[in-house]
Design a protein around this motif. Structure first.
Motif, PDB file in Angstrom:
ATOM      1  N   ALA A   1     -27.163  -2.223  -1.674  1.00 35.52           N
ATOM      2  CA  ALA A   1     -27.702  -1.102  -2.435  1.00 35.52           C
ATOM      3  C   ALA A   1     -26.644  -0.739  -3.474  1.00 35.52           C
ATOM      4  N   LEU A   2     -26.958  -0.927  -4.744  1.00 38.98           N
ATOM      5  CA  LEU A   2     -26.012  -0.673  -5.826  1.00 38.98           C
ATOM      6  C   LEU A   2     -26.338   0.669  -6.457  1.00 38.98           C
ATOM      7  N   ALA A   3     -25.434   1.638  -6.281  1.00 37.11           N
ATOM      8  CA  ALA A   3     -25.632   2.995  -6.771  1.00 37.11           C
ATOM      9  C   ALA A   3     -24.792   3.193  -8.032  1.00 37.11           C
ATOM     10  N   THR A   4     -25.460   3.432  -9.164  1.00 38.61           N
ATOM     11  CA  THR A   4     -24.743   3.549 -10.432  1.00 38.61           C
ATOM     12  C   THR A   4     -24.594   5.002 -10.852  1.00 38.61           C
ATOM     13  N   MET A   5     -23.474   5.276 -11.512  1.00 41.07           N
ATOM     14  CA  MET A   5     -23.190   6.592 -12.081  1.00 41.07           C
ATOM     15  C   MET A   5     -22.722   6.400 -13.509  1.00 41.07           C
ATOM     16  N   GLY A   6     -22.655   7.500 -14.261  1.00 45.89           N
ATOM     17  CA  GLY A   6     -22.312   7.390 -15.663  1.00 45.89           C
ATOM     18  C   GLY A   6     -23.550   7.083 -16.487  1.00 45.89           C
ATOM     19  N   ALA A   7     -23.391   6.246 -17.510  1.00 48.11           N
ATOM     20  CA  ALA A   7     -24.517   5.887 -18.372  1.00 48.11           C
ATOM     21  C   ALA A   7     -25.547   5.091 -17.587  1.00 48.11           C
ATOM     22  N   PRO A   8     -26.827   5.238 -17.893  1.00 48.05           N
ATOM     23  CA  PRO A   8     -27.843   4.443 -17.199  1.00 48.05           C
ATOM     24  C   PRO A   8     -27.728   2.975 -17.570  1.00 48.05           C
TER      25      PRO A   8
ATOM     26  N   PHE B   1     -24.699  10.878 -13.061  1.00 47.91           N
ATOM     27  CA  PHE B   1     -23.567  11.747 -12.742  1.00 47.91           C
ATOM     28  C   PHE B   1     -22.306  11.293 -13.462  1.00 47.91           C
ATOM     29  N   ARG B   2     -21.542  12.269 -13.953  1.00 49.39           N
ATOM     30  CA  ARG B   2     -20.272  11.940 -14.590  1.00 49.39           C
ATOM     31  C   ARG B   2     -19.294  11.407 -13.548  1.00 49.39           C
ATOM     32  N   LEU B   3     -18.442  10.509 -14.002  1.00 49.72           N
ATOM     33  CA  LEU B   3     -17.446   9.883 -13.143  1.00 49.72           C
ATOM     34  C   LEU B   3     -16.160  10.686 -13.139  1.00 49.72           C
ATOM     35  N   GLU B   4     -15.329  10.448 -12.160  1.00 53.28           N
ATOM     36  CA  GLU B   4     -14.136  11.279 -11.935  1.00 53.28           C
ATOM     37  C   GLU B   4     -13.138  11.282 -13.089  1.00 53.28           C
ATOM     38  N   TRP B   5     -13.134  10.227 -13.916  1.00 50.55           N
ATOM     39  CA  TRP B   5     -12.193  10.152 -15.028  1.00 50.55           C
ATOM     40  C   TRP B   5     -12.756  10.756 -16.310  1.00 50.55           C
ATOM     41  N   MET B   6     -13.986  11.232 -16.292  1.00 47.64           N
ATOM     42  CA  MET B   6     -14.587  11.847 -17.472  1.00 47.64           C
ATOM     43  C   MET B   6     -14.178  13.317 -17.589  1.00 47.64           C
ATOM     44  N   ASP B   7     -14.476  13.909 -18.734  1.00 48.40           N
ATOM     45  CA  ASP B   7     -14.137  15.310 -18.962  1.00 48.40           C
ATOM     46  C   ASP B   7     -14.940  16.224 -18.042  1.00 48.40           C
ATOM     47  N   ASP B   8     -14.228  17.161 -17.398  1.00 51.65           N
ATOM     48  CA  ASP B   8     -14.838  18.195 -16.567  1.00 51.65           C
ATOM     49  C   ASP B   8     -15.950  17.640 -15.673  1.00 51.65           C
ATOM     50  N   PRO B   9     -15.616  16.686 -14.782  1.00 54.65           N
ATOM     51  CA  PRO B   9     -16.672  15.986 -14.024  1.00 54.65           C
ATOM     52  C   PRO B   9     -16.998  16.580 -12.673  1.00 54.65           C
ATOM     53  N   TRP B  10     -16.268  17.621 -12.207  1.00 52.83           N
ATOM     54  CA  TRP B  10     -16.211  17.873 -10.767  1.00 52.83           C
ATOM     55  C   TRP B  10     -17.505  18.364 -10.166  1.00 52.83           C
ATOM     56  N   GLU B  11     -18.306  19.138 -10.897  1.00 52.92           N
ATOM     57  CA  GLU B  11     -19.616  19.513 -10.350  1.00 52.92           C
ATOM     58  C   GLU B  11     -20.480  18.275 -10.155  1.00 52.92           C
ATOM     59  N   ASP B  12     -20.431  17.370 -11.127  1.00 53.10           N
ATOM     60  CA  ASP B  12     -21.196  16.134 -10.989  1.00 53.10           C
ATOM     61  C   ASP B  12     -20.673  15.268  -9.859  1.00 53.10           C
TER      62      ASP B  12
ATOM     63  N   PRO C   1     -26.158   1.511   5.665  1.00 53.54           N
ATOM     64  CA  PRO C   1     -25.284   0.353   5.451  1.00 53.54           C
ATOM     65  C   PRO C   1     -24.288   0.162   6.594  1.00 53.54           C
ATOM     66  N   ASP C   2     -23.834  -1.071   6.747  1.00 54.73           N
ATOM     67  CA  ASP C   2     -22.765  -1.365   7.695  1.00 54.73           C
ATOM     68  C   ASP C   2     -21.402  -1.049   7.098  1.00 54.73           C
ATOM     69  N   VAL C   3     -21.305  -1.154   5.774  1.00 51.73           N
ATOM     70  CA  VAL C   3     -20.048  -0.920   5.057  1.00 51.73           C
ATOM     71  C   VAL C   3     -20.357  -0.146   3.781  1.00 51.73           C
ATOM     72  N   VAL C   4     -19.468   0.779   3.435  1.00 51.07           N
ATOM     73  CA  VAL C   4     -19.541   1.479   2.151  1.00 51.07           C
ATOM     74  C   VAL C   4     -18.423   0.941   1.267  1.00 51.07           C
ATOM     75  N   HIS C   5     -18.798   0.416   0.109  1.00 53.73           N
ATOM     76  CA  HIS C   5     -17.857  -0.215  -0.824  1.00 53.73           C
ATOM     77  C   HIS C   5     -17.842   0.631  -2.090  1.00 53.73           C
ATOM     78  N   LEU C   6     -16.748   1.363  -2.300  1.00 50.08           N
ATOM     79  CA  LEU C   6     -16.652   2.285  -3.425  1.00 50.08           C
ATOM     80  C   LEU C   6     -15.780   1.684  -4.521  1.00 50.08           C
ATOM     81  N   ASN C   7     -16.329   1.579  -5.715  1.00 45.55           N
ATOM     82  CA  ASN C   7     -15.564   1.143  -6.870  1.00 45.55           C
ATOM     83  C   ASN C   7     -15.087   2.348  -7.680  1.00 45.55           C
ATOM     84  N   GLY C   8     -14.741   3.380  -6.954  1.00 46.90           N
ATOM     85  CA  GLY C   8     -14.183   4.614  -7.476  1.00 46.90           C
ATOM     86  C   GLY C   8     -13.454   5.281  -6.332  1.00 46.90           C
ATOM     87  N   TYR C   9     -12.849   6.424  -6.590  1.00 48.19           N
ATOM     88  CA  TYR C   9     -11.952   7.016  -5.604  1.00 48.19           C
ATOM     89  C   TYR C   9     -12.470   8.313  -4.965  1.00 48.19           C
TER      90      TYR C   9
END
Length: 223
Positions: A32-39, A61-72, A89-97
């Motif tokens: 299951a690929l969950a995308t954030m940021g631009a569509p 949703f805005r990503l953590e490195w974007m301006d003022d992202p924390w509510e998103d 899922p059996d495993v969660v693989h995060l390409n963010g922090y």
């Protein structure tokens, strides 16, 4: 086996996530690929639709490195938890922090492709300003610390993560890779081509510009 994976739709993380999903599909793993940021673009959607066992879930949703992202970031966390409940899922693989410390209830892998703190140090030669980057650092540190495994594509990136946010949990280097069958050899033309973020000093376009007069071929840059 099932993997919930996150991805940005712009740049190398998208390529990494889709290439990995394609390889996992060959092993019978559902992703299951969950995308954030631009569509995703229509072309991106078409390409992932051809990967067996992959389900695409989009968000803006805005990503953590974007301006003022924390509510998103908080809303994205709730959305991701809902996906995990549905997809199981059996495993969660995060390409963010920032979402590494959510109560996932299953093993979590956090992959560190890049980070603002190490980028800033490399480019500016100093620490980033506490405002606005102090909160970013704390969220990245918490996400990494909560992971079951931390992965980076190079030893240099892993060392940077440890220096900026460590000590890290168990970690290892897994180099990025591509399927060579997707890049058939063809006749080459006599020019040098470079692509990337032209505004980013870390890409060191200045070095290419300085070398270009000494190269017999024309140099083309796209960004």
């Amino acid at each position: 086996m099932r993997v919930l994976m996150t991805a940005d739709t712009v740049g190398g993380v998208w390529t990494y996530a889709t290439e990995l999903a394609r390889a996992l599909a060959g092993e019978g793993v559902e992703v299951a690929l969950a995308t954030m940021g631009a569509p995703p673009s229509e072309l991106q959607r078409e390409r992932v639709a051809r990967i067996p066992g992959l389900k695409l879930f989009e968000s803006g949703f805005r990503l953590e490195w974007m301006d003022d992202p924390w509510e998103d970031v908080e809303r994205a966390g709730r959305w991701l938890r809902g996906l995990a409940e549905r997809f199981d899922p059996d495993v969660v693989h995060l390409n963010g922090y920032a979402h590494g410390d959510l109560p996932w209830g299953r093993p979590v892998v956090v992959v560190g492709h890049s980070c603002v703190w190490s980028w800033w140090r490399a480019v500016h030669g100093c620490e980033p300003p506490a405002v606005p980057w102090g909160r970013y650092r704390e969220r990245v540190r918490a996400g990494l610390a909560a992971a079951d495994r931390v992965v980076a594509p190079t030893a240099a990136m892993l060392a940077a993560l440890d220096e900026c946010y460590g000590p890290l949990p168990p970690s290892r280097v897994i180099a990025n890779g591509r399927d060579p069958a997707r890049f058939p050899a063809r006749a080459k033309e006599p020019f040098v081509f470079s692509a990337g973020r032209l505004w980013d000093p870390a890409k060191n376009l200045a070095a290419l510009e300085a070398a270009a007069p000494e190269v017999p071929w024309p140099v083309y840059v796209a960004g």
